[in-house]
Design an enzyme around this catalytic site. Structure first.
Site, PDB file in Angstrom:
ATOM      1  CE1 TYR A  66     -17.467 -11.900 -14.015  1.00 30.20           C
ATOM      2  CE2 TYR A  66     -17.018 -10.614 -11.872  1.00 30.20           C
ATOM      3  CZ  TYR A  66     -16.469 -11.629 -13.276  1.00 30.20           C
ATOM      4  OH  TYR A  66     -15.285 -12.150 -13.121  1.00 30.20           O
ATOM      5  CG  PHE A 212     -13.399 -20.894 -10.804  1.00 29.29           C
ATOM      6  CD1 PHE A 212     -14.653 -20.652 -10.336  1.00 29.29           C
ATOM      7  CD2 PHE A 212     -13.169 -20.779 -12.299  1.00 29.29           C
ATOM      8  CE1 PHE A 212     -15.553 -20.010 -11.145  1.00 29.29           C
ATOM      9  CE2 PHE A 212     -14.020 -20.307 -13.029  1.00 29.29           C
ATOM     10  CZ  PHE A 212     -15.389 -19.959 -12.379  1.00 29.29           C
ATOM     11  CG  PHE A 218     -11.541 -29.275 -10.786  1.00 27.16           C
ATOM     12  CD1 PHE A 218     -10.361 -29.578 -11.757  1.00 27.16           C
ATOM     13  CD2 PHE A 218     -11.319 -28.208 -10.234  1.00 27.16           C
ATOM     14  CE1 PHE A 218      -9.389 -28.692 -12.224  1.00 27.16           C
ATOM     15  CE2 PHE A 218     -10.737 -27.071 -10.572  1.00 27.16           C
ATOM     16  CZ  PHE A 218      -9.720 -27.319 -11.519  1.00 27.16           C
TER      17      PHE A 218
END
Length: 300
Positions: A66, A212, A218
């Site tokens: 990350y 998530f 989505f």
């Protein structure tokens, strides 16, 4: 007065030695855009991490890729010396190239090196939980990857092994080789593709950690999802994000949440989700939601 542990959804034992509150914190969003580079406001990121611990959060999810490296360095700066009982979970098995692509890196020697890199940047002698981010990498067998982690566990460099991005069959295969404490897969109120793994991990006594968890990414079903969540949120005096998290907490007692944010306000909001009580009617409406479309491309 409500205790910190009950306020965060109760407790779950990752291992005989590691027990965490069911509502934790995912540190991925503390890096720059696309989980690449430094944050726009480094001091804000530090404040978010410190506030998470002040709120009683004892489970922080991170990874050396990350940033890369950025988030682990932020955690070390913000939280060392680490509070007793704080569990840090990290992921290995991938790396970022100079164009910010997510690429597999699963050779056993590379996995060993990644464990040492995480230890160094976090300032630890032992990692609590290490997830193998499973990808196909030059045909390297899952057994060989897990073997490298099991050796590191025997050496005292990590306490528990987890899996990320795996199928139900891969979870069962992994369990034949070593003890698996947790699985981290995509799962949320509009994507139930890992429902079988929720049940399998529960039966095996392992944790399931959905990434998530708020259903981000989505493209379809958004309008219907928002309508249902909005109505329930209004009835419960909560936010839509809190309803989404509360649904996951009631879904199975082995589900641990790691909602991520770089905002102090959203951190407070997410943490309060454990106090949202859903009725049977609420749960039935949320259970009926399904994802009709493809997820947008997201890396984890």
């Amino acid at each position: 007065m409500t205790s910190a542990s009950s306020a965060l959804g109760g407790k779950f034992p990752l291992t005989a030695e590691l027990t965490v509150s069911r509502l934790g914190f995912g540190a991925m969003q503390l890096a720059g855009p696309g989980v690449f580079g430094p944050p726009a406001d480094r001091e804000q990121a530090i404040r978010v991490l410190r506030r998470a611990v002040e709120l009683g959060i004892d489970h922080i999810d991170t990874s050396d890729f990350y940033g890369p490296w950025v988030v682990n360095e932020l955690i070390a700066e913000a939280l060392r010396p680490y509070r007793d009982g704080l569990v840090l979970a990290t992921k290995i098995g991938a790396y970022r190239d100079h164009e910010a692509a997510w690429l597999p890196l699963n050779h056993p020697d590379a996995l060993r090196a990644q464990v040492h890199d995480n230890l160094r940047r976090l300032g630890l002698e032992t990692l609590d939980l290490v997830y193998l981010r499973h990808t196909v990498d030059r045909g390297i067998a899952l057994a060989d990857q897990l073997g490298a982690l099991a050796e590191l566990r025997e050496q005292g460099l990590l306490r528990a092994i987890g899996l990320s991005n795996v199928s139900a069959a891969q979870f069962e295969e992994a369990r034949r080789h070593t003890e698996i404490a947790s699985v981290q897969n995509l799962y949320n109120v509009v994507n139930r593709t890992s429902a079988d793994l929720v049940a399998q991990t529960a039966a095996a006594g392992a944790a399931f950690v959905p990434f998530f968890p708020l259903g981000s990414g989505f493209a379809d079903s958004r309008a219907r999802q928002d309508d249902v969540l909005r109505a329930i949120a209004e009835r419960r005096g909560a936010t839509q994000a809190q309803v989404s998290l509360a649904w996951l907490l009631q879904r199975s007692p082995n589900i641990l949440l790691i909602p991520g944010t770089s905002s102090l306000g959203h951190l407070e909001e997410n943490t309060a989700a454990a106090g949202v009580a859903l009725t049977a009617e609420d749960v039935a409406e949320l259970d009926a939601l399904v994802a009709d479309g493809e997820t947008l491309e997201e890396a984890h």
